[in-house]
Design a protein around this motif. Sequence first.
Motif, short mmCIF file in Angstrom:
data_model
loop_
_atom_site.label_atom_id
_atom_site.label_comp_id
_atom_site.label_asym_id
_atom_site.label_seq_id
_atom_site.Cartn_x
_atom_site.Cartn_y
_atom_site.Cartn_z
N SER A 91 0.83 -1.20 0.00
CA SER A 91 0.00 0.00 0.00
C SER A 91 0.88 1.25 0.00
CB SER A 91 -0.89 -0.02 1.24
OG SER A 91 -1.71 1.11 1.27
N TRP A 92 0.77 2.04 -1.05
CA TRP A 92 1.53 3.28 -1.18
C TRP A 92 0.60 4.46 -0.94
CZ3 TRP A 92 6.73 3.09 -1.90
CH2 TRP A 92 7.25 1.88 -2.32
N HIS A 93 1.13 5.52 -0.33
CA HIS A 93 0.35 6.72 -0.02
C HIS A 93 1.12 7.95 -0.48
CE1 HIS A 93 -2.01 4.14 2.61
NE2 HIS A 93 -0.86 3.66 3.05
N ARG A 94 0.38 8.99 -0.81
CA ARG A 94 1.05 10.25 -1.15
C ARG A 94 1.82 10.75 0.06
NH1 ARG A 94 -2.45 13.81 -5.26
NH2 ARG A 94 -3.33 12.06 -6.37
N SER A 95 3.00 11.25 -0.23
CA SER A 95 3.84 11.77 0.84
C SER A 95 3.52 13.23 1.09
CB SER A 95 5.32 11.63 0.43
OG SER A 95 6.15 12.10 1.44
N HIS A 96 3.77 13.66 2.31
CA HIS A 96 3.59 15.06 2.66
C HIS A 96 4.90 15.82 2.53
CE1 HIS A 96 -0.49 14.28 3.82
NE2 HIS A 96 -0.09 13.29 4.60
N SER A 97 5.84 15.26 1.76
CA SER A 97 7.13 15.92 1.53
C SER A 97 6.93 17.20 0.75
CB SER A 97 8.08 15.00 0.76
OG SER A 97 8.29 13.82 1.46
#
Length: 141
Positions: A91-97
Amino acid sequence: MTTLAPTLARWLGAADSEAPDHLWEPSDVSVLAAAYRTPASTVARTAMLTITGMPRALRPRIETAMVICIPSESELRVPGADPLTADWFTSWHRSHSSGPGSYIDCRQVLTGTEDELARLRDMVINLARDYGFTAELSLTD
């Protein structure tokens, strides 16, 4: 973990990435086969793979590394589990970088022998160093 044919793994690794193909593969196939041979008497270990702020284009590289480095079957079994949360699904999620571009994060529980997990750790950490993201693979048992 699902096993992919080598040609499919190469294709997936190059599908949407500008990174060079298979930096970790030796050119001598016999060396590759010996490196990934798993003795039948090995004990599975559990580890947590944590990736933060990785460029999205590198996702196929990480997934291909998991297939190549951990050929043994997963020891994680949950009867009646939803296929989208099964052990073979990362499961991949958008990063808050911050910064330009598209970045992703993941936390994945994996099982494998110590040697398999060490090979994956080396590959992931090398990619993290080369492409400027944070990655850790730590044993949980």
